[in-house]
Design a protein around this motif. Structure first.
Motif, PDB file in Angstrom:
ATOM      1  N   CYS A   1      67.728 -43.396 -35.416  1.00  8.06           N
ATOM      2  CA  CYS A   1      67.969 -42.657 -34.172  1.00  8.06           C
ATOM      3  C   CYS A   1      67.008 -43.121 -33.090  1.00  8.06           C
ATOM      4  O   CYS A   1      65.891 -43.578 -33.349  1.00  8.06           O
ATOM      5  N   LEU A   2      67.478 -43.023 -31.847  1.00  7.54           N
ATOM      6  CA  LEU A   2      66.729 -43.579 -30.712  1.00  7.54           C
ATOM      7  C   LEU A   2      65.446 -42.812 -30.403  1.00  7.54           C
ATOM      8  O   LEU A   2      64.415 -43.416 -30.128  1.00  7.54           O
ATOM      9  N   GLU A   3      65.498 -41.483 -30.446  1.00 13.79           N
ATOM     10  CA  GLU A   3      64.337 -40.725 -29.939  1.00 13.79           C
ATOM     11  C   GLU A   3      63.106 -40.934 -30.813  1.00 13.79           C
ATOM     12  O   GLU A   3      61.986 -41.055 -30.298  1.00 13.79           O
TER      13      GLU A   3
ATOM     14  N   LYS B   1      71.889 -40.820 -23.109  1.00 15.67           N
ATOM     15  CA  LYS B   1      72.990 -41.626 -23.648  1.00 15.67           C
ATOM     16  C   LYS B   1      72.999 -41.631 -25.173  1.00 15.67           C
ATOM     17  O   LYS B   1      73.959 -42.085 -25.786  1.00 15.67           O
ATOM     18  N   SER B   2      71.916 -41.133 -25.804  1.00 14.18           N
ATOM     19  CA  SER B   2      71.855 -41.253 -27.269  1.00 14.18           C
ATOM     20  C   SER B   2      72.882 -40.349 -27.934  1.00 14.18           C
ATOM     21  O   SER B   2      73.274 -39.317 -27.407  1.00 14.18           O
ATOM     22  N   SER B   3      73.306 -40.765 -29.107  1.00 14.99           N
ATOM     23  CA  SER B   3      74.363 -40.027 -29.798  1.00 14.99           C
ATOM     24  C   SER B   3      73.888 -38.636 -30.184  1.00 14.99           C
ATOM     25  O   SER B   3      74.632 -37.667 -30.134  1.00 14.99           O
ATOM     26  N   HIS B   4      72.617 -38.504 -30.545  1.00 16.59           N
ATOM     27  CA  HIS B   4      72.090 -37.215 -30.980  1.00 16.59           C
ATOM     28  C   HIS B   4      72.069 -36.224 -29.821  1.00 16.59           C
ATOM     29  O   HIS B   4      72.493 -35.080 -29.954  1.00 16.59           O
TER      30      HIS B   4
ATOM     31  N   ARG C   1      73.843 -36.323 -27.128  1.00 13.35           N
ATOM     32  CA  ARG C   1      75.214 -35.960 -26.752  1.00 13.35           C
ATOM     33  C   ARG C   1      75.820 -34.998 -27.774  1.00 13.35           C
ATOM     34  O   ARG C   1      76.594 -34.116 -27.430  1.00 13.35           O
TER      35      ARG C   1
END
Lengths: 237, 237
Positions: B152-154, B198-201, B203
């Motif tokens: 995940c991005l964060e 923009k990250s999936s989490h 959103r």
């Protein structure tokens, strides 16, 4: 709109459902780059095997043998894992069958077999794979071979390059892995070879020969072929 | 020079040797951000547990209970996984013990226990953790909780921010994961909250409340505390 997801390591594949999807297996340095080169040079098919002994045993069935362990050509085989082994003319490869075993790539291929189609991807055949994936129009999972199970930059950059080319007709925003790969690709794209010079893998293979390999392996769109892995063989569609 | 490596998912932890190293466990959205906030607000200690039933059972021992499943507060507990639960005054937390279970963060904490020290990291206490790591001067593995085992991005951005601050005295070039996290951090740093939109989490947690949480969770250097996980408890050093 079908999705494009990326699995950064074969160790994470149990978290991905490949059923009904196309898997694109990538091991830029150097397994899938060499496989693409081999088929482009007229190799009939390749059989990826896990064990060195299994690879050597196939010589008795008329196979050329290609094996690498920890980045070096293994003992007692015909070819290493460099794409130049199929190009330099020292071993005649046209029409031959090749048994190949590599540290990371073989494992990724075997673990991806639940996908509808398993495509062998490399920068060398990027445009051909893009065209094939557009035609299939199914969800895609890019399976990065990584380095001994860990994340690696070169496979991630390939996945980002693929996502960038397909972003118009595939959803590349539903996965953080895809978003990250796209950003890394955009950072690296102006000079991929220079970018990869800093990667741990390239520094591990630090030599003139491996730099030559790396510069070759990041060239896009050299071969217009789509190898697939089916029934234990990698062959052209 | 000690190294800083990053493990993008608890599923990859078997590939990392934590012995003799400091593990920094991070689950920016929202477990470790909430844990840091809780301790900063005077919570005595937290006990991370895997199962919801185990969490609820600790209420009988005087624990406040905090639980989230799939991004929402679980039924029959005192707190969810938002840091504002420790800030909004609806539940009095000072001096209380808290039993906490979350989808990803708890798992990462428990799997990291072979490290010499397990630190709880978040943007909120970034400077404090940086100072602690400099003082320890040991190899570091940042363990990203991820999202259900995936990248995940964060958490990756946090790891990149940590690596950027430590790059002068730690080797951040020996791992492709660290190199990638640094580049992603440099891309995101000018406006982390916008980047994460923009990250999936983010959103997935799409609501006013979760955007408020996210904007809070990416604030750096708010709390000057270093929580560690030892003997089953998260408490201040």
């Amino acid at each position: 709109m079908p999705t494009l997801d990326i699995c950064f390591s074969p160790e994470l594949l149990p978290l991905y459902n490949l059923t009904g999807r196309v898997a694109v297996v990538v091991d830029i340095l150097r397994a899938t780059s060499s496989i693409v080169t081999a088929l482009a040079q007229g190799v009939a098919h390749l059989v990826p095997v896990s064990e060195l002994a299994e690879c050597r045993a196939l010589a008795a069935s008329g196979y050329l043998t290609a094996a690498e362990r920890d980045g070096r050509q293994a003992e007692g085989v015909d070819l290493g894992n460099s794409p130049f082994g199929y190009l330099d003319g020292l071993v005649l490869v046209r029409g031959r069958k090749v048994a190949i075993t590599t540290t990371n790539g073989t494992r990724a291929l075997h673990l991806s077999q639940t996908a509808d189609t398993v495509v062998v991807g490399a920068f060398l055949n990027l445009a051909a794979v893009v065209a094939f994936l557009r035609q299939q129009n199914k969800d895609i999972v890019v399976v990065c071979a990584g380095w001994k199970g860990k994340f690696c930059l070169e496979d991630t950059l390939y996945a980002g390059a693929l996502a960038a080319r397909l972003a118009d007709t595939f959803d590349t925003t539903d996965s953080d892995a895809t978003l990250a790969a796209l950003d890394l690709w955009h950072t690296a794209a102006p000079d991929v070879a220079s970018y990869l010079l800093k990667s741990s893998h390239v520094r591990r293979l630090n030599s003139l020969e491996s730099h030559k390999d790396m510069e070759f392996c990041v060239r896009p769109d050299v071969y217009d072929i789509v190898p697939v892995f089916q029934n234990g063989r990698i062959e052209l569609l």
